[in-house]
Write an enzyme that holds these catalytic residues in place. Sequence first.
Site, PDB file in Angstrom:
ATOM      1  N   ASN A  83       0.794  -1.224   0.000  1.00 26.52           N
ATOM      2  CA  ASN A  83       0.000   0.000   0.000  1.00 26.52           C
ATOM      3  C   ASN A  83       0.828   1.277   0.000  1.00 26.52           C
ATOM      4  O   ASN A  83       0.320   2.355   0.289  1.00 26.52           O
ATOM      5  CB  ASN A  83      -0.982  -0.008   1.171  1.00 26.52           C
ATOM      6  CG  ASN A  83      -1.821  -1.265   1.177  1.00 26.52           C
ATOM      7  OD1 ASN A  83      -1.736  -2.062   2.102  1.00 26.52           O
ATOM      8  ND2 ASN A  83      -2.589  -1.499   0.127  1.00 26.52           N
ATOM      9  N   VAL A  90       1.740   6.984   0.281  1.00 30.48           N
ATOM     10  CA  VAL A  90       0.872   6.054   1.006  1.00 30.48           C
ATOM     11  C   VAL A  90      -0.508   6.074   0.379  1.00 30.48           C
ATOM     12  O   VAL A  90      -1.082   7.131   0.130  1.00 30.48           O
ATOM     13  CB  VAL A  90       0.785   6.442   2.503  1.00 30.48           C
ATOM     14  CG1 VAL A  90      -0.195   5.553   3.241  1.00 30.48           C
ATOM     15  CG2 VAL A  90       2.166   6.384   3.143  1.00 30.48           C
ATOM     16  N   CYS A  91      -1.049   4.882   0.143  1.00 31.14           N
ATOM     17  CA  CYS A  91      -2.368   4.748  -0.462  1.00 31.14           C
ATOM     18  C   CYS A  91      -3.266   3.946   0.488  1.00 31.14           C
ATOM     19  O   CYS A  91      -3.257   2.724   0.480  1.00 31.14           O
ATOM     20  CB  CYS A  91      -2.253   4.054  -1.814  1.00 31.14           C
ATOM     21  SG  CYS A  91      -3.846   3.868  -2.637  1.00 31.14           S
ATOM     22  N   ILE A  92      -3.993   4.680   1.331  1.00 32.40           N
ATOM     23  CA  ILE A  92      -4.989   4.055   2.201  1.00 32.40           C
ATOM     24  C   ILE A  92      -6.259   4.896   2.138  1.00 32.40           C
ATOM     25  O   ILE A  92      -6.209   6.095   1.851  1.00 32.40           O
ATOM     26  CB  ILE A  92      -4.504   3.897   3.663  1.00 32.40           C
ATOM     27  CG1 ILE A  92      -4.070   5.230   4.266  1.00 32.40           C
ATOM     28  CG2 ILE A  92      -3.402   2.861   3.764  1.00 32.40           C
ATOM     29  CD1 ILE A  92      -3.724   5.153   5.750  1.00 32.40           C
ATOM     30  N   HIS A  96      -7.801   9.220   1.128  1.00 25.16           N
ATOM     31  CA  HIS A  96      -8.415   9.492  -0.178  1.00 25.16           C
ATOM     32  C   HIS A  96      -9.437  10.608  -0.049  1.00 25.16           C
ATOM     33  O   HIS A  96     -10.117  10.734   0.967  1.00 25.16           O
ATOM     34  CB  HIS A  96      -9.067   8.230  -0.734  1.00 25.16           C
ATOM     35  CG  HIS A  96      -8.065   7.181  -1.116  1.00 25.16           C
ATOM     36  ND1 HIS A  96      -8.417   5.878  -1.327  1.00 25.16           N
ATOM     37  CD2 HIS A  96      -6.719   7.238  -1.309  1.00 25.16           C
ATOM     38  CE1 HIS A  96      -7.334   5.182  -1.638  1.00 25.16           C
ATOM     39  NE2 HIS A  96      -6.293   5.988  -1.633  1.00 25.16           N
TER      40      HIS A  96
END
Length: 171
Positions: A83, A90-92, A96
Amino acid sequence: ITEGKNFTLNFFFPFTELNKNPVEGFSAGLIDDNDLYRWEVLIIGPPDTLYEGGVFKAHLTFPKDYPLRPPKMKFITEIWHPNVDKNGDVCISILHEPGEDKYGYEKPEERWLPIHTVETIMISVISMLADPNGDSPANVDAAKEWREDRNGEFKRKVARCVRKSQETAFE
């Protein structure tokens, strides 16, 4: 108090609150005392995970219209994780943009909400380290290794990142 100053005071409050009541597993500070919008965080790899013992440095960059929009988080320390993309972003869900997910994967309540704090972001990131989401990877190669060779190549790459993070933690 003018609107701009009020915003600055409200924005600064989470920082002072965080310093008065530290949360286990991370610390945070301003990168530059004159810029409240850019923070540096140190995240301690959670116990009983492959990241245990790591000291990972990241930057949180807040938008001018925070808390209506989420900050961006980028690891400065190299980290191998499904992730976290190869550039460190960081992609959580919690980071978003608010509202509907155009892909229908996330529910609106899983995405950014103005009630989130640095503490809730960091708890989510620490949880992400302990339990990656391989279904929605930012790093496809890491996700593939995590699914197919978790105790082999994935574990070796994470161990290398942990060692490197320990060597460079306080530079």
